[in-house]
Design a protein around this motif. Structure first.
Motif, PDB file in Angstrom:
ATOM      1  N   PHE A 157       0.857  -1.185   0.000  1.00 19.37           N
ATOM      2  CA  PHE A 157       0.000   0.000   0.000  1.00 19.37           C
ATOM      3  C   PHE A 157       0.888   1.230   0.000  1.00 19.37           C
ATOM      4  O   PHE A 157       1.835   1.314   0.779  1.00 19.37           O
ATOM      5  CB  PHE A 157      -0.898  -0.003   1.244  1.00 19.37           C
ATOM      6  CG  PHE A 157      -2.054   0.941   1.155  1.00 19.37           C
ATOM      7  CD1 PHE A 157      -3.273   0.522   0.636  1.00 19.37           C
ATOM      8  CD2 PHE A 157      -1.942   2.260   1.568  1.00 19.37           C
ATOM      9  CE1 PHE A 157      -4.348   1.384   0.540  1.00 19.37           C
ATOM     10  CE2 PHE A 157      -3.000   3.135   1.484  1.00 19.37           C
ATOM     11  CZ  PHE A 157      -4.216   2.693   0.969  1.00 19.37           C
ATOM     12  N   ARG A 158       0.594   2.183  -0.886  1.00 18.15           N
ATOM     13  CA  ARG A 158       1.425   3.385  -0.990  1.00 18.15           C
ATOM     14  C   ARG A 158       1.031   4.394   0.088  1.00 18.15           C
ATOM     15  O   ARG A 158      -0.115   4.840   0.148  1.00 18.15           O
ATOM     16  CB  ARG A 158       1.271   4.021  -2.373  1.00 18.15           C
ATOM     17  CG  ARG A 158       1.932   3.235  -3.485  1.00 18.15           C
ATOM     18  CD  ARG A 158       1.975   4.023  -4.779  1.00 18.15           C
ATOM     19  NE  ARG A 158       0.646   4.351  -5.275  1.00 18.15           N
ATOM     20  CZ  ARG A 158       0.191   5.584  -5.432  1.00 18.15           C
ATOM     21  NH1 ARG A 158       0.940   6.629  -5.109  1.00 18.15           N
ATOM     22  NH2 ARG A 158      -1.033   5.796  -5.915  1.00 18.15           N
ATOM     23  N   LEU A 159       1.994   4.761   0.934  1.00 21.63           N
ATOM     24  CA  LEU A 159       1.776   5.760   1.978  1.00 21.63           C
ATOM     25  C   LEU A 159       2.411   7.081   1.562  1.00 21.63           C
ATOM     26  O   LEU A 159       3.356   7.098   0.763  1.00 21.63           O
ATOM     27  CB  LEU A 159       2.392   5.299   3.301  1.00 21.63           C
ATOM     28  CG  LEU A 159       1.902   3.973   3.879  1.00 21.63           C
ATOM     29  CD1 LEU A 159       2.598   3.703   5.203  1.00 21.63           C
ATOM     30  CD2 LEU A 159       0.393   3.966   4.050  1.00 21.63           C
ATOM     31  N   ASN A 210       2.625  11.402   9.951  1.00 24.98           N
ATOM     32  CA  ASN A 210       3.619  12.123   9.168  1.00 24.98           C
ATOM     33  C   ASN A 210       3.463  13.618   9.419  1.00 24.98           C
ATOM     34  O   ASN A 210       2.590  14.048  10.181  1.00 24.98           O
ATOM     35  CB  ASN A 210       3.491  11.783   7.668  1.00 24.98           C
ATOM     36  CG  ASN A 210       2.114  12.089   7.117  1.00 24.98           C
ATOM     37  OD1 ASN A 210       1.586  13.186   7.291  1.00 24.98           O
ATOM     38  ND2 ASN A 210       1.517  11.102   6.445  1.00 24.98           N
ATOM     39  N   ALA A 211       4.299  14.418   8.755  1.00 27.34           N
ATOM     40  CA  ALA A 211       4.283  15.869   8.960  1.00 27.34           C
ATOM     41  C   ALA A 211       3.449  16.598   7.916  1.00 27.34           C
ATOM     42  O   ALA A 211       3.319  17.826   7.977  1.00 27.34           O
ATOM     43  CB  ALA A 211       5.713  16.405   8.942  1.00 27.34           C
ATOM     44  N   HIS A 212       2.844  15.895   6.961  1.00 27.14           N
ATOM     45  CA  HIS A 212       2.070  16.545   5.911  1.00 27.14           C
ATOM     46  C   HIS A 212       0.767  17.133   6.461  1.00 27.14           C
ATOM     47  O   HIS A 212       0.267  16.713   7.509  1.00 27.14           O
ATOM     48  CB  HIS A 212       1.746  15.556   4.790  1.00 27.14           C
ATOM     49  CG  HIS A 212       2.947  14.954   4.145  1.00 27.14           C
ATOM     50  ND1 HIS A 212       3.949  15.718   3.567  1.00 27.14           N
ATOM     51  CD2 HIS A 212       3.318  13.663   3.979  1.00 27.14           C
ATOM     52  CE1 HIS A 212       4.875  14.915   3.080  1.00 27.14           C
ATOM     53  NE2 HIS A 212       4.521  13.665   3.318  1.00 27.14           N
ATOM     54  N   THR A 213       0.189  18.060   5.723  1.00 32.11           N
ATOM     55  CA  THR A 213      -1.077  18.665   6.116  1.00 32.11           C
ATOM     56  C   THR A 213      -2.215  17.658   5.956  1.00 32.11           C
ATOM     57  O   THR A 213      -2.061  16.588   5.332  1.00 32.11           O
ATOM     58  CB  THR A 213      -1.381  19.896   5.254  1.00 32.11           C
ATOM     59  OG1 THR A 213      -1.574  19.459   3.890  1.00 32.11           O
ATOM     60  CG2 THR A 213      -0.244  20.910   5.331  1.00 32.11           C
ATOM     61  N   LEU A 214      -3.357  18.006   6.513  1.00 34.97           N
ATOM     62  CA  LEU A 214      -4.539  17.163   6.368  1.00 34.97           C
ATOM     63  C   LEU A 214      -4.875  16.951   4.890  1.00 34.97           C
ATOM     64  O   LEU A 214      -5.124  15.822   4.448  1.00 34.97           O
ATOM     65  CB  LEU A 214      -5.733  17.801   7.082  1.00 34.97           C
ATOM     66  CG  LEU A 214      -5.662  17.895   8.606  1.00 34.97           C
ATOM     67  CD1 LEU A 214      -6.827  18.739   9.136  1.00 34.97           C
ATOM     68  CD2 LEU A 214      -5.698  16.499   9.243  1.00 34.97           C
ATOM     69  N   GLU A 252      -5.255  13.815  -0.181  1.00 33.17           N
ATOM     70  CA  GLU A 252      -5.010  13.673  -1.611  1.00 33.17           C
ATOM     71  C   GLU A 252      -4.166  12.435  -1.921  1.00 33.17           C
ATOM     72  O   GLU A 252      -4.494  11.651  -2.827  1.00 33.17           O
ATOM     73  CB  GLU A 252      -4.321  14.926  -2.145  1.00 33.17           C
ATOM     74  CG  GLU A 252      -5.209  16.171  -2.132  1.00 33.17           C
ATOM     75  CD  GLU A 252      -4.438  17.450  -2.351  1.00 33.17           C
ATOM     76  OE1 GLU A 252      -3.198  17.354  -2.576  1.00 33.17           O
ATOM     77  OE2 GLU A 252      -5.049  18.536  -2.309  1.00 33.17           O
ATOM     78  N   GLN A 253      -3.094  12.229  -1.153  1.00 31.55           N
ATOM     79  CA  GLN A 253      -2.196  11.117  -1.455  1.00 31.55           C
ATOM     80  C   GLN A 253      -2.821   9.771  -1.118  1.00 31.55           C
ATOM     81  O   GLN A 253      -2.687   8.799  -1.866  1.00 31.55           O
ATOM     82  CB  GLN A 253      -0.871  11.318  -0.726  1.00 31.55           C
ATOM     83  CG  GLN A 253      -0.104  12.542  -1.206  1.00 31.55           C
ATOM     84  CD  GLN A 253       1.323  12.589  -0.703  1.00 31.55           C
ATOM     85  OE1 GLN A 253       1.877  11.599  -0.252  1.00 31.55           O
ATOM     86  NE2 GLN A 253       1.934  13.759  -0.783  1.00 31.55           N
ATOM     87  N   LEU A 290      -6.029   4.706  -2.657  1.00 30.91           N
ATOM     88  CA  LEU A 290      -7.304   3.988  -2.667  1.00 30.91           C
ATOM     89  C   LEU A 290      -7.850   3.874  -4.090  1.00 30.91           C
ATOM     90  O   LEU A 290      -8.478   2.862  -4.447  1.00 30.91           O
ATOM     91  CB  LEU A 290      -8.309   4.689  -1.761  1.00 30.91           C
ATOM     92  CG  LEU A 290      -8.006   4.585  -0.264  1.00 30.91           C
ATOM     93  CD1 LEU A 290      -8.901   5.531   0.529  1.00 30.91           C
ATOM     94  CD2 LEU A 290      -8.192   3.153   0.223  1.00 30.91           C
ATOM     95  N   ALA A 291      -7.620   4.902  -4.918  1.00 29.93           N
ATOM     96  CA  ALA A 291      -8.062   4.839  -6.310  1.00 29.93           C
ATOM     97  C   ALA A 291      -7.391   3.697  -7.055  1.00 29.93           C
ATOM     98  O   ALA A 291      -7.989   3.092  -7.958  1.00 29.93           O
ATOM     99  CB  ALA A 291      -7.780   6.176  -7.001  1.00 29.93           C
ATOM    100  N   ASP A 292      -6.140   3.377  -6.674  1.00 29.36           N
ATOM    101  CA  ASP A 292      -5.453   2.236  -7.278  1.00 29.36           C
ATOM    102  C   ASP A 292      -6.215   0.944  -7.028  1.00 29.36           C
ATOM    103  O   ASP A 292      -6.077  -0.013  -7.789  1.00 29.36           O
ATOM    104  CB  ASP A 292      -4.038   2.101  -6.695  1.00 29.36           C
ATOM    105  CG  ASP A 292      -3.124   3.250  -7.100  1.00 29.36           C
ATOM    106  OD1 ASP A 292      -3.458   3.951  -8.083  1.00 29.36           O
ATOM    107  OD2 ASP A 292      -2.100   3.451  -6.419  1.00 29.36           O
ATOM    108  N   ARG A 293      -7.020   0.919  -5.968  1.00 29.52           N
ATOM    109  CA  ARG A 293      -7.803  -0.271  -5.621  1.00 29.52           C
ATOM    110  C   ARG A 293      -9.255  -0.153  -6.054  1.00 29.52           C
ATOM    111  O   ARG A 293     -10.083  -0.983  -5.687  1.00 29.52           O
ATOM    112  CB  ARG A 293      -7.732  -0.508  -4.110  1.00 29.52           C
ATOM    113  CG  ARG A 293      -6.334  -0.819  -3.630  1.00 29.52           C
ATOM    114  CD  ARG A 293      -6.225  -0.840  -2.122  1.00 29.52           C
ATOM    115  NE  ARG A 293      -4.887  -1.240  -1.720  1.00 29.52           N
ATOM    116  CZ  ARG A 293      -4.616  -2.318  -0.998  1.00 29.52           C
ATOM    117  NH1 ARG A 293      -5.586  -3.094  -0.579  1.00 29.52           N
ATOM    118  NH2 ARG A 293      -3.373  -2.626  -0.687  1.00 29.52           N
TER     119      ARG A 293
END
Length: 222
Positions: free
Chosen positions: A127-129, A155-159, A164-165, A170-173
């Motif tokens: 699964f891509r994180l 992680n340190a990314h925004t909400l 988005e990531q 999930l779109a890959d699935r």
């Protein structure tokens, strides 16, 4: 990988599905035994989980399992919880016992296949994180035709960046957003997803410069 106290407890109450037969443990005569999922993996370790409830006092349940396991058996107490553990060949048995609010006793029983646990250490996540994420917990279970998985990461990314990531992963699935977020403000976002194979829910919480994500998937098995 960071591991919470709850995760450690779950690790102690895992029952591995491996080639060698599982050791059996006799339960108290009045016990109600509940199997939690047909197959479970925590951080890649295959397991089954069982909850045992009894009307007897915790000390009586402790005495029962101490006798049922036989010698040698290790006993530890952490706060109000008694933990019995025993190694049998390639397996490690754990019984964690505590009192319930209604005055009864509850135990969590495990049999861990140690070779399988070692093999799981370097498994691919599948699964891509978001970049720079730290995986805190990865719990999988199978009940009939439904496969469930819960990933907890930080992680340190925004909400919004996390949304988005993880939405792309999930779109890959084949899972797409149900619509706008179910809830959204400066500190949290809750988003539902669905698709032909199942559904998912993503909970994002921002606190002290970091974001924690809890992603739960329920997938129909073919």
């Amino acid at each position: 990988m960071k591991t919470s106290i709850f995760t450690l407890c779950l690790l102690m109450v895992s029952v591995a599905a491996h080639a060698s037969p599982w050791p059996s443990v006799q339960h108290p005569p009045d016990a109600l035994v509940e199997v939690i999922g047909e197959q479970i993996r925590l951080n890649g370790i295959p397991m089954h989980m069982a909850r045992i409830r009894s009307g007897s006092a915790p000390v009586d349940m402790l005495d029962h399992y101490r006798e049922a396991l036989g010698k040698p058996v290790a006993h530890a107490q952490v706060a109000g919880t008694h933990v019995l553990s025993q190694r049998r060949g390639d397996h490690f048995i754990t019984v964690s016992i505590n009192a319930t609010e209604d005055g009864q006793s509850e135990a969590l029983l495990s049999i861990v296949d140690m070779p399988a646990a070692r093999q799981a250490a370097d498994r691919p996540l599948g699964f891509r994180l978001p970049a720079g994420s730290e995986l805190l917990s990865d719990l999988e279970s199978v009940d009939g035709q439904i496969s469930a998985r819960q990933l907890v990461l930080e992680n340190a990314h925004t909400l919004r960046t996390n949304l988005e990531q993880l939405s792309r992963s999930l779109a890959d699935r084949g899972l797409t957003p149900d619509g706008p977020p179910l809830a959204e403000d400066d500190t949290a976002i809750v988003q539902g997803f669905h698709g032909p194979i199942g559904e998912a829910r993503l909970v994002l919480v921002r606190h002290d410069g970091s974001t924690r994500a809890v992603l739960t998937l329920r997938i129909r098995r073919s």
